[in-house]
Design an enzyme around this catalytic site. Structure first.
Site, short mmCIF file in Angstrom:
data_model
loop_
_atom_site.label_atom_id
_atom_site.label_comp_id
_atom_site.label_asym_id
_atom_site.label_seq_id
_atom_site.Cartn_x
_atom_site.Cartn_y
_atom_site.Cartn_z
N LYS A 52 31.71 39.49 36.65
CA LYS A 52 33.27 39.20 37.01
C LYS A 52 33.11 38.60 38.52
O LYS A 52 33.96 37.61 38.65
CB LYS A 52 34.17 40.69 36.95
CG LYS A 52 34.28 41.23 35.64
CD LYS A 52 34.95 42.51 35.44
CE LYS A 52 34.92 43.08 34.24
NZ LYS A 52 35.56 44.38 34.23
N GLN A 96 36.63 49.49 37.67
CA GLN A 96 35.82 49.49 36.35
C GLN A 96 35.91 50.76 35.72
O GLN A 96 35.50 51.92 36.44
CB GLN A 96 34.47 49.04 36.74
CG GLN A 96 33.17 48.77 35.51
CD GLN A 96 33.94 47.59 34.80
OE1 GLN A 96 34.58 46.55 34.95
NE2 GLN A 96 33.41 47.49 33.53
N ASP A 119 43.97 44.29 35.49
CA ASP A 119 43.47 44.32 34.27
C ASP A 119 44.72 44.84 33.18
O ASP A 119 44.66 44.88 32.06
CB ASP A 119 42.90 45.83 34.45
CG ASP A 119 41.38 45.92 34.45
OD1 ASP A 119 40.89 45.07 33.60
OD2 ASP A 119 40.87 46.76 34.97
N1 GUN Z 1 35.27 48.61 30.94
C1 GUN Z 1 35.47 47.85 29.85
N2 GUN Z 1 36.36 46.78 29.73
C2 GUN Z 1 36.71 46.95 30.65
C3 GUN Z 1 37.96 46.25 31.29
O1 GUN Z 1 38.52 45.25 30.55
N3 GUN Z 1 38.30 46.40 32.56
C4 GUN Z 1 37.78 47.66 33.29
N4 GUN Z 1 38.62 47.95 34.27
N5 GUN Z 1 36.87 48.29 32.80
C5 GUN Z 1 36.37 48.26 31.63
#
Ligand code: GUN
Length: 295
Positions: A52, A96, A119
């Site tokens: 990311k 996350q 998110d």
């Molecule tokens: N863990 C798995 N997918 C995601 C996501 O799209 N956002 C976040 N914050 N954690 C994740």
């Protein structure tokens, strides 16, 4: 053999478009910034977070990762989010998931300021998205799937979309996007308690699978010509590879791709689209913050 829905190539095109917008914002003194909070040492989370922030940097945005130990207290995590909430150079905040069990993840996600919630997990954004308000940040995976369907010219109006899975991150927001005016799909939402799953999946014109179970969908469970979107990300041992594992989805790709008309590969399908939509949401947050300051 089904047409491959290539999320890597679509993402390349979208990121090129976005790089121009980033350059335009930087020209007026705004560098879009994303801060990712990583708690603990989950190797899969670490890998996702790295990709990311790398994607941010490649686009000319600022991507930073804040690493906190596995045993961090909720007060310390709240304090970290407070700092990011008030930092004008941080436009997007992402914590996350999954978090260690001692941390109340819902309260933590609610602590992120909604206008920085790239998110789309804050209840305010979930609600705005549910009513179709364009100010909403839409969660990245469902937004990426909708963008992929649009850009690949896969018609949805009136067609029968069947979703397997009922997660807050993927399936529920995707359900509301698919039935919204515009996409206008017909929808069936199935999950672990649905009897005779195959009865439903065989009716799908578009089948979206987001469960996390290798080979859940086999060739006998789909109808010829179906479009398959595989959201699964399963690590399976692969002693021959350098990493010792490989990624597979929830769909038996080799056999289902003989029956389907189009299918996403894993890796290289939904995954890159998710990161691309995170970049898009961060750009949206930066643009909105800039406009709010200007008015
Ligand atoms: N863990 C798995 N997918 C995601 C996501 O799209 N956002 C976040 N914050 N954690 C994740």
């Amino acid at each position: 053999m089904a047409r491959l829905l290539d999320g890597t190539e679509l993402s390349r095109v979208m990121r090129e478009e976005m790089a121009q917008e980033v350059a335009a914002l930087r020209a007026v003194g705004v560098t879009p910034g994303l801060s990712v909070v990583l708690v603990g040492n989950n190797p899969a989370s670490r890998a996702y977070v790295a990709s990311k922030t790398r994607a941010c940097e490649a686009l000319g945005m600022k991507g930073q990762t804040l690493e906190l130990p596995e045993d961090v207290s909720k007060e310390e995590l709240f304090a970290t989010i407070d700092r990011l909430n008030t930092d004008p150079e941080v436009h997007g905040i992402l914590v996350q998931l999954p978090l260690p069990a001692h941390l109340p993840y819902k309260a933590i996600l609610e602590h992120i300021r909604p206008e920085k919630d790239v998110d789309g997990f804050h209840p305010l954004n979930a609600g705005l998205a549910f009513v179709g308000d364009p100010r909403a940040f839409v969660p990245c995976t469902p937004a990426g799937i909708m963008e992929m369907l649009r850009r690949e010219n896969i018609p949805t109006r009136g067609r029968h979309a069947v979703i397997v899975g009922r997660s807050l991150i993927v399936s529920k927001p995707l359900a509301s996007l698919l039935v919204a005016p515009g996409p206008d799909a017909t929808l069936t939402l199935t999950h672990r308690h649905t009897p005779d799953l195959a009865h439903h999946t065989r009716q799908a014109d578009i089948l979206i699978v987001a469960v996390g179970k290798q080979n859940l969908i086999t060739a006998d469970m789909v109808k010829p010509g179906v479009v398959v979107i595989d959201v699964g990300q399963n690590r399976v041992p692969d002693p021959g590879s350098a990493r010792g594992y490989k990624m597979v989805g929830d769909v038996d790709f080799d056999n289902v791709s003989q029956v389907a008309s189009a299918i996403t590969p894993v890796p290289g399908g939904v995954g890159p689209m998710t990161i691309t939509m995170l970049l898009a949401n961060t750009l949206q947050a930066a643009r909105q913050a800039h406009q709010a300051r200007a008015t």
